[in-house]
Write a protein that holds these residues in place. Structure first.
Motif, PDB file in Angstrom:
ATOM      1  N   GLU A  62       3.658   4.074  -4.766  1.00 51.70           N
ATOM      2  CA  GLU A  62       2.635   3.410  -5.582  1.00 51.70           C
ATOM      3  C   GLU A  62       2.124   2.142  -4.894  1.00 51.70           C
ATOM      4  N   LEU A  63       3.043   1.398  -4.282  1.00 56.43           N
ATOM      5  CA  LEU A  63       2.643   0.206  -3.529  1.00 56.43           C
ATOM      6  C   LEU A  63       1.686   0.586  -2.404  1.00 56.43           C
ATOM      7  N   ALA A  64       2.042   1.622  -1.660  1.00 61.13           N
ATOM      8  CA  ALA A  64       1.211   2.066  -0.544  1.00 61.13           C
ATOM      9  C   ALA A  64      -0.192   2.438  -1.021  1.00 61.13           C
ATOM     10  N   ALA A  65      -0.276   3.179  -2.096  1.00 66.53           N
ATOM     11  CA  ALA A  65      -1.579   3.591  -2.616  1.00 66.53           C
ATOM     12  C   ALA A  65      -2.384   2.392  -3.122  1.00 66.53           C
ATOM     13  N   GLU A  66      -1.728   1.502  -3.853  1.00 70.55           N
ATOM     14  CA  GLU A  66      -2.425   0.354  -4.447  1.00 70.55           C
ATOM     15  C   GLU A  66      -2.898  -0.647  -3.393  1.00 70.55           C
ATOM     16  N   LEU A  67      -2.103  -0.818  -2.334  1.00 67.83           N
ATOM     17  CA  LEU A  67      -2.428  -1.804  -1.309  1.00 67.83           C
ATOM     18  C   LEU A  67      -3.118  -1.185  -0.089  1.00 67.83           C
ATOM     19  N   THR A  68      -3.342   0.117  -0.142  1.00 67.76           N
ATOM     20  CA  THR A  68      -3.955   0.860   0.967  1.00 67.76           C
ATOM     21  C   THR A  68      -3.172   0.641   2.261  1.00 67.76           C
ATOM     22  N   LEU A  69      -1.879   0.910   2.181  1.00 71.02           N
ATOM     23  CA  LEU A  69      -0.963   0.799   3.316  1.00 71.02           C
ATOM     24  C   LEU A  69      -0.209   2.103   3.460  1.00 71.02           C
ATOM     25  N   SER A  70       0.418   2.301   4.603  1.00 69.71           N
ATOM     26  CA  SER A  70       1.309   3.454   4.744  1.00 69.71           C
ATOM     27  C   SER A  70       2.636   3.119   4.063  1.00 69.71           C
TER      28      SER A  70
END
Length: 107
Positions: A62-70
């Motif tokens: 969820e963090l990756a998706a929300e922050l646009t990170l891998s």
């Protein structure tokens, strides 16, 4: 099986009822917010953002998706946060975020 995979990816599994009880016991919504703890000054702005989202219950995915990170980048941020603040796991990170005023119930 999903719980085993979750723990295997480095996430922690806390039942929502346990999280709710922890928050109710240690973070009063009417208490004034303390100033940010000096230890948080060692974190970069991105690490503070990640810690805030961890405290709000976000998984690495969820963090990756929300922050646009891998997810690999998220895991690196989480590992650095834990190292800088001498934390063992996400549960300690959540408690610290509430204790330091980074987040408050209802945020």
């Amino acid at each position: 099986m999903a719980a085993v995979r979750l723990v295997g990816t480095g996430d922690a599994l806390l039942a929502p009822s346990i999280t709710r009880r922890l928050v109710e016991r240690f973070a009063s919504p009417t208490a004034p917010r303390p100033a940010l703890h000096r230890d948080l000054a060692v974190l970069t702005p991105r690490e503070l953002e990640v810690l805030t989202l961890i405290a709000r219950g976000r998984s690495n995915a969820e963090l990756a998706a929300e922050l646009t990170l891998s997810e690999a980048t998220v895991k690196t941020h989480v590992a650095r946060i834990f190292a800088k603040l001498a934390l063992r796991d996400r549960a300690q990170a959540v408690v610290l975020a509430y204790e330091t005023g980074l987040v408050a119930p209802g945020d």
